[in-house]
Motif scaffolding. Sequence first.
Motif, short mmCIF file in Angstrom:
data_model
loop_
_atom_site.label_atom_id
_atom_site.label_comp_id
_atom_site.label_asym_id
_atom_site.label_seq_id
_atom_site.Cartn_x
_atom_site.Cartn_y
_atom_site.Cartn_z
N LEU A 20 81.27 68.82 -21.83
CA LEU A 20 81.20 70.02 -21.00
C LEU A 20 79.77 70.43 -20.67
CD1 LEU A 20 83.98 72.30 -22.58
CD2 LEU A 20 84.09 70.88 -20.51
N GLY A 21 78.78 69.84 -21.33
CA GLY A 21 77.39 70.18 -21.10
C GLY A 21 76.79 69.45 -19.92
N PRO A 22 75.47 69.48 -19.81
CA PRO A 22 74.79 68.85 -18.66
C PRO A 22 74.91 67.33 -18.63
CG PRO A 22 73.19 69.68 -20.26
CD PRO A 22 74.52 70.21 -20.68
N VAL A 78 77.59 65.34 -18.93
CA VAL A 78 78.74 64.82 -18.19
C VAL A 78 79.18 65.81 -17.11
CG1 VAL A 78 81.12 63.98 -18.35
CG2 VAL A 78 79.49 63.47 -20.18
N PHE A 79 79.74 66.95 -17.53
CA PHE A 79 80.26 67.92 -16.57
C PHE A 79 79.16 68.43 -15.64
CE2 PHE A 79 81.93 72.41 -15.84
CZ PHE A 79 82.83 72.01 -14.86
N GLY A 80 77.95 68.60 -16.17
CA GLY A 80 76.84 69.09 -15.34
C GLY A 80 76.45 68.12 -14.25
N ARG A 81 76.72 66.84 -14.46
CA ARG A 81 76.40 65.85 -13.43
C ARG A 81 77.58 65.62 -12.47
NH1 ARG A 81 72.56 64.79 -16.99
NH2 ARG A 81 70.65 63.83 -16.20
N LEU A 82 78.81 65.69 -12.99
CA LEU A 82 79.97 65.47 -12.13
C LEU A 82 80.24 66.66 -11.22
CD1 LEU A 82 82.41 63.78 -14.69
CD2 LEU A 82 80.98 62.68 -12.95
N ALA A 131 77.82 72.52 -9.56
CA ALA A 131 78.05 73.91 -9.17
C ALA A 131 78.99 74.60 -10.15
CB ALA A 131 78.63 73.96 -7.75
N ALA A 132 80.10 73.94 -10.49
CA ALA A 132 81.04 74.53 -11.45
C ALA A 132 80.41 74.67 -12.82
CB ALA A 132 82.29 73.65 -11.53
N SER A 133 79.61 73.68 -13.22
CA SER A 133 78.93 73.75 -14.51
C SER A 133 77.93 74.90 -14.54
CB SER A 133 78.21 72.42 -14.79
OG SER A 133 77.46 72.51 -15.97
N GLY A 134 77.21 75.10 -13.45
CA GLY A 134 76.24 76.20 -13.39
C GLY A 134 76.90 77.55 -13.47
N TRP A 135 78.13 77.67 -12.95
CA TRP A 135 78.84 78.95 -13.06
C TRP A 135 79.41 79.15 -14.46
CZ3 TRP A 135 83.79 80.31 -14.45
CH2 TRP A 135 84.13 81.65 -14.25
N LEU A 136 80.01 78.09 -15.01
CA LEU A 136 80.69 78.21 -16.29
C LEU A 136 79.71 78.31 -17.46
CD1 LEU A 136 83.42 78.27 -17.72
CD2 LEU A 136 83.35 75.77 -17.82
N PHE A 137 78.63 77.53 -17.43
CA PHE A 137 77.62 77.57 -18.49
C PHE A 137 76.24 77.75 -17.88
CE2 PHE A 137 81.07 74.91 -20.26
CZ PHE A 137 81.37 75.67 -21.39
N PRO A 138 75.96 78.95 -17.38
CA PRO A 138 74.67 79.20 -16.73
C PRO A 138 73.52 79.08 -17.72
CG PRO A 138 75.83 81.26 -17.09
CD PRO A 138 76.79 80.17 -17.46
N ARG A 139 72.36 78.71 -17.21
CA ARG A 139 71.17 78.58 -18.06
C ARG A 139 70.53 79.95 -18.29
NH1 ARG A 139 71.68 74.43 -20.87
NH2 ARG A 139 73.82 75.04 -20.44
N ASP A 140 71.35 80.91 -18.60
CA ASP A 140 70.89 82.28 -18.86
C ASP A 140 70.90 82.51 -20.37
OD1 ASP A 140 70.33 85.15 -18.04
OD2 ASP A 140 72.19 85.39 -19.19
N ALA A 141 69.74 82.86 -20.94
CA ALA A 141 69.64 82.98 -22.39
C ALA A 141 70.57 84.05 -22.94
CB ALA A 141 68.19 83.28 -22.79
N THR A 153 79.80 74.11 -29.24
CA THR A 153 78.61 74.73 -28.64
C THR A 153 77.37 73.89 -28.88
OG1 THR A 153 79.59 76.90 -29.02
CG2 THR A 153 77.24 76.86 -28.57
N ALA A 154 77.34 73.15 -30.00
CA ALA A 154 76.15 72.39 -30.36
C ALA A 154 75.77 71.36 -29.30
CB ALA A 154 76.36 71.69 -31.70
N GLY A 155 76.76 70.77 -28.63
CA GLY A 155 76.46 69.73 -27.66
C GLY A 155 76.12 70.24 -26.27
N LEU A 156 76.25 71.54 -26.04
CA LEU A 156 76.04 72.07 -24.69
C LEU A 156 74.57 72.02 -24.25
CD1 LEU A 156 78.38 75.21 -24.68
CD2 LEU A 156 78.76 73.01 -23.55
N ARG A 157 73.65 71.93 -25.22
CA ARG A 157 72.22 71.89 -24.88
C ARG A 157 71.71 70.46 -24.69
NH1 ARG A 157 72.34 76.27 -28.67
NH2 ARG A 157 71.39 78.15 -27.85
N MET A 158 72.57 69.48 -24.87
CA MET A 158 72.14 68.08 -24.85
C MET A 158 72.24 67.50 -23.44
SD MET A 158 73.82 65.03 -27.09
CE MET A 158 73.15 63.38 -27.09
#
Length: 444
Positions: free
Chosen positions: A61-63, A65-69, A72-82, A321-326
């Motif tokens: 779900l992180g950048p 796989v999902f972030g590349r496929l 836009a959906a990845s940016g909405w679902l897991f925004p890079r907002d701290a 959650t641990a893999g979302l930053r990878m």
Amino acid sequence: MPGHPSLLTAAAPVAPLGGHPLVLMLTQLTLLVVCAYVLGRLANRVGLPAVVGELGVGVLLGPSVFGRLAPAASGWLFPRDAGQFHLLDAVAQLGVLLLVGVTGVSLDFTLVRRRGRTVVWTSLLGLAIPLGLGVAVAMTLLPGTLRPGQTQPMVFALFLGVALCVSAIPVIAKTLLDMGLIHRNVGQLVLAAGTMDDVVGWLLLSVVSAMAVDGLHTGTVIEPILYLAGLLLVLTLLGRPLVRAAMRWAQRAESSAAVVVTAVAVILLCATGTAALQLEPVFGAFLGGILIGTSGGVSLASLAPLNNGLSAVLAPVFFATAGLRMDLGALVHPAVLAGALLILGIAILGKFAGALFGGLIGRLNRWEVLALGAGMNARGVVQLVVAAVGLRLGVLNTESYTIIVLTAVITSVMAPPLLKFATRRLEITSEEELRRREMEPLLN
């Protein structure tokens, strides 16, 4: 004074979380819980513990796989907002603190004392060997592109060494629970040696982080050690009798929830104490679990409701959650890929070497040594935390951060099948069978 602006401001209630941040957090939690359950079940189907699938959720779900496929959906679902990410982190942190606390309750100090020499040597060698190899390789073999230009080579090398020498009690604990190995002697040895690794590892991280900010001086080294010594003294003299009294009161209470609430309060309070001393809260949670387990008369069956909630919801959210930053995209560069393979090899070799020499000193057989080395190799989220600290301090860049995170994930996924292979060849002793019956509420 009536109508005074400062008084009106002070009296105004704080608005609750609402709107888009709340909707987004609930959506994230729903997706992570469901996907962690599904992938955890799939992992079980192929003979792996659920934690393998749960770690994979964040990668998918992180950048990477999902972030590349679907960027836009990845940016909405897991925004890079701290701020938004910290909401998810808060839930995940609660899960890992309680998981580690319950694991501390399960630690068998009779075995640890009997096998103390094995635990100490395995832990110390498992720290020293990868630390030394990591420093040496960082100073001589790694390409300069992995080190930020403003970072001193020695600080970068020490930071990399610390990242490679740590183990991860959260991942070790979840793996042992998922595989039903926490009652086995080798599982208890892995847990005890991993705890020592974490203690020394967090102290080393404190020292190296201070070096990165202020340089090396006496206070950089002495302060974390003094904090740890003072904490252990307070917990021994005051914490242990207070926790014993609190748990005995909870056992006598009419409500069955009293034991769970008291245990959670002790675990979180100890975690708060270590965090206030600028030590890792996970370490405090583990100490809280040990205090509960050694208080006398606490039935693990009474903690089963807490463990069920952890296994089903909170712990999977933490590992997902641990893999979302990878981001595996950095590995397309040949220099980064070569550095990743070298660092991964050193990380695995160093822990197995520590287990081998520690096992020889403790007279373990080859299957016990293999299981011990596999368990100690699970770096998981502790290494992720170290990587995040290095990125925040500017000691690591994107490439070196990704390599450390990749090492954490691969070693955590590698550990379960090796543990399963080795422990199948170890005969179950009467001591282990007795411990299994005592821990049955946590194993089901």
